[in-house]
Design a protein around this motif. Structure first.
Motif, PDB file in Angstrom:
ATOM      1  N   VAL A  26       6.869 -18.685  -0.470  1.00  0.00           N
ATOM      2  CA  VAL A  26       6.783 -18.034  -1.774  1.00  0.00           C
ATOM      3  C   VAL A  26       5.507 -17.205  -1.918  1.00  0.00           C
ATOM      4  CG1 VAL A  26       6.664 -18.424  -4.268  1.00  0.00           C
ATOM      5  CG2 VAL A  26       8.198 -19.789  -2.873  1.00  0.00           C
ATOM      6  N   ARG A  29       5.806 -13.966   0.060  1.00  0.00           N
ATOM      7  CA  ARG A  29       6.710 -13.083  -0.676  1.00  0.00           C
ATOM      8  C   ARG A  29       5.970 -12.421  -1.844  1.00  0.00           C
ATOM      9  NH1 ARG A  29      10.976 -10.732   0.584  1.00  0.00           N
ATOM     10  NH2 ARG A  29       9.943  -9.043  -0.494  1.00  0.00           N
ATOM     11  N   ARG A  30       5.271 -13.270  -2.580  1.00  0.00           N
ATOM     12  CA  ARG A  30       4.551 -12.806  -3.769  1.00  0.00           C
ATOM     13  C   ARG A  30       3.516 -11.727  -3.406  1.00  0.00           C
ATOM     14  NH1 ARG A  30       5.090 -12.042  -8.507  1.00  0.00           N
ATOM     15  NH2 ARG A  30       3.274 -11.971  -9.849  1.00  0.00           N
ATOM     16  N   ASP A  33       5.116  -8.510  -2.487  1.00  0.00           N
ATOM     17  CA  ASP A  33       5.592  -7.825  -3.687  1.00  0.00           C
ATOM     18  C   ASP A  33       4.452  -7.157  -4.441  1.00  0.00           C
ATOM     19  OD1 ASP A  33       8.306  -8.330  -3.420  1.00  0.00           O
ATOM     20  OD2 ASP A  33       8.153 -10.293  -4.369  1.00  0.00           O
ATOM     21  N   LEU A  34       3.279  -7.749  -4.376  1.00  0.00           N
ATOM     22  CA  LEU A  34       2.132  -7.160  -5.070  1.00  0.00           C
ATOM     23  C   LEU A  34       1.563  -5.969  -4.299  1.00  0.00           C
ATOM     24  CD1 LEU A  34       0.307 -10.365  -6.362  1.00  0.00           C
ATOM     25  CD2 LEU A  34       1.493  -8.643  -7.726  1.00  0.00           C
ATOM     26  N   GLY A  35       2.024  -5.762  -3.077  1.00  0.00           N
ATOM     27  CA  GLY A  35       1.612  -4.586  -2.310  1.00  0.00           C
ATOM     28  C   GLY A  35       0.763  -4.890  -1.083  1.00  0.00           C
ATOM     29  N   VAL A  58      -4.836  -2.073  -5.089  1.00  0.00           N
ATOM     30  CA  VAL A  58      -3.639  -1.976  -4.264  1.00  0.00           C
ATOM     31  C   VAL A  58      -2.640  -1.075  -4.977  1.00  0.00           C
ATOM     32  CG1 VAL A  58      -1.867  -3.292  -3.042  1.00  0.00           C
ATOM     33  CG2 VAL A  58      -4.002  -4.407  -3.683  1.00  0.00           C
ATOM     34  N   PHE A  59      -2.286   0.046  -4.388  1.00  0.00           N
ATOM     35  CA  PHE A  59      -1.364   0.983  -5.031  1.00  0.00           C
ATOM     36  C   PHE A  59      -1.724   1.172  -6.494  1.00  0.00           C
ATOM     37  CE2 PHE A  59       1.635  -0.564  -1.660  1.00  0.00           C
ATOM     38  CZ  PHE A  59       1.760   0.644  -0.999  1.00  0.00           C
ATOM     39  N   ASN A  60      -2.962   1.513  -6.757  1.00  0.00           N
ATOM     40  CA  ASN A  60      -3.329   1.885  -8.118  1.00  0.00           C
ATOM     41  C   ASN A  60      -3.413   0.729  -9.113  1.00  0.00           C
ATOM     42  OD1 ASN A  60      -4.157   4.088  -9.463  1.00  0.00           O
ATOM     43  ND2 ASN A  60      -2.213   5.186  -9.341  1.00  0.00           N
ATOM     44  N   THR A  61      -3.333  -0.487  -8.632  1.00  0.00           N
ATOM     45  CA  THR A  61      -3.423  -1.640  -9.523  1.00  0.00           C
ATOM     46  C   THR A  61      -4.512  -2.561  -8.994  1.00  0.00           C
ATOM     47  OG1 THR A  61      -1.053  -1.509  -9.914  1.00  0.00           O
ATOM     48  CG2 THR A  61      -2.114  -3.559 -10.543  1.00  0.00           C
ATOM     49  N   ILE A  63      -5.935  -6.139  -8.300  1.00  0.00           N
ATOM     50  CA  ILE A  63      -5.386  -7.493  -8.147  1.00  0.00           C
ATOM     51  C   ILE A  63      -6.487  -8.412  -7.615  1.00  0.00           C
ATOM     52  CG2 ILE A  63      -3.707  -8.905  -6.888  1.00  0.00           C
ATOM     53  CD1 ILE A  63      -1.939  -6.324  -6.882  1.00  0.00           C
TER      54      ILE A  63
END
Ligand SMILES: Nc1nc2c(ncn2[C@@H]2O[C@H](COP(=O)(O)OP(=O)(O)OP(=O)(O)O)[C@@H](O)[C@H]2O)c(=O)[nH]1
Ligand SMILES: [Mg+2]
Lengths: 83, 243
Positions: A26, A29-30, A33-35, A58-61, A63
């Motif tokens: 998990v 996967r998580r 998904d967050l990049g 990460v991709f403009n976000t 985290i």
């Protein structure tokens, strides 16, 4: 060439190309998904006083990851732009 | 009966803004059964049709890592909205397409709403709508839910899809040989158990992913009396639903 090491060990401002994600199930996967996908270039944007957690762009976000996770994601320093 | 439209996408992409614009004041809210996740539902009337619009929680993924993701996934896979609008942020398309591709593995009837187009234009980002639509195999509409750009085009496309006038060919990710081989082995067995009620390829992928929670949801779905009737219905055609 720089060697791959856990993204936990980079400094603020470093750009890192992710080479592998050594987590399972998990959590893996998580993070995908967050990049945090191999090949993606991320940047270390902030370090807390004790070095944990660590924030990445990460991709403009932005985290934040705990050491538990960021010590199992590997990458190498690169000198290109972050998306 | 009203057709159903679900709004799916990453957090903060303007789903609720679009939802409010589409449904105006005709909304009611509550919680999803058994969850502390907000459920908002509203009514949309176009010139030709009446729709129930459901605002799904914003998520980065539909693999059920959290209550939000489970709600969004279960709605799309088990409740089968007539149309799923995937709302993506024009200024961050690469990140946003992850969930779009996941939706396309689950349903044929989707429209990509590239929102915040006003913001993208300000930043000098140009979205190549036609090639994107061709590659994804679904309609792509550039909109701004806040500035009310592209909404008429969106409503037109929704009506056309409802009337079966739009043929989609959703892009399906091709996995490596080992995975594809296993999918081929599983698919017929899945179809035997669930018929055409759910997309067999998607179920196969979830099983290969070791998604235990999905198997639980699947079991309760199979025990639902509605399912028995549905199992023997013809496959959901990409184009012909509601035609
Ligand atoms: N510039 C611009 N801003 C927008 C647009 N659509 C929404 N916003 C803004 O983006 C922010 C988030 O909008 P919401 O509608 O709450 O996003 P959401 O997808 O429902 O967010 P979650 O429910 O948290 O997933 C708000 O401040 C909106 O005003 C748009 O088309 N252009
Ligand atoms: Mg919302």
């Amino acid at each position: 060439m720089t060697a791959n090491k856990p993204i936990y060990h980079f400094q603020v401002g470093d750009r890192i190309e992710i080479t592998s994600v050594e987590l399972q199930d998990v959590m893996r996967r998580r993070l995908l998904d967050l990049g945090f996908v191999p090949g993606t270039v991320i940047e270390v944007v902030q370090k807390s006083p004790l070095g944990d957690p660590l924030a990445f762009k990460v991709f403009n976000t932005t985290i934040a990851l705990r050491k538990e996770e960021s010590s199992l994601i590997y990458g190498k320093k690169v000198y290109k732009e972050v998306v | 009966m009203a057709h159903t439209i679900a709004l799916a996408g990453n957090p903060n992409t303007g789903k609720s803004t679009l939802f409010n614009l589409l449904t105006g004041l005709k909304q009611h809210t509550g919680n999803w059964p058994g969850k502390t996740v907000l459920r908002a539902e509203g009514e949309l009337k176009t010139e030709k049709h009446v729709y129930t619009v459901i605002d799904l929680p914003g998520t980065y993924s539909l693999y059920s890592n959290s209550a939000d993701e489970e709600v969004a996934r279960d709605y799309i896979i088990f409740e089968k909205p007539d149309i799923t609008l995937v709302v993506v942020d024009a200024t961050s398309l690469e990140r946003n397409l992850n969930i779009a591709l996941q939706v396309l593995e689950m349903t044929d009837r989707a429209i990509l709403c590239v929102n915040l187009i006003d913001e993208a234009r300000k930043k000098g980002i140009h979205i190549d709508k036609e090639p994107l639509s061709k590659q994804l195999g679904i309609p792509v509409i550039l909109i701004s839910a806040r500035e009310k750009i592209g909404i008429i085009q969106l409503l037109k496309t929704i009506d056309q899809m409802t009337e079966g006038k739009i043929e989609t060919q959703p892009f399906k990710i091709k996995y490596n040989q080992t995975v594809e081989k296993k999918i081929k082995q599983l698919e017929p067995q899945i179809k035997q158990i669930i018929g055409n009620a759910l997309p067999a390829r998607w179920v196969a992928l979830r099983i290969l992913d070791g998604d235990i929670k999905l198997l639980d949801s699947l079991k309760s779905y199979l025990q639902n009396p509605d399912f028995v009737a549905e199992k023997h219905q013809p496959a959901q055609g990409g184009c012909c639903h509601g035609a």
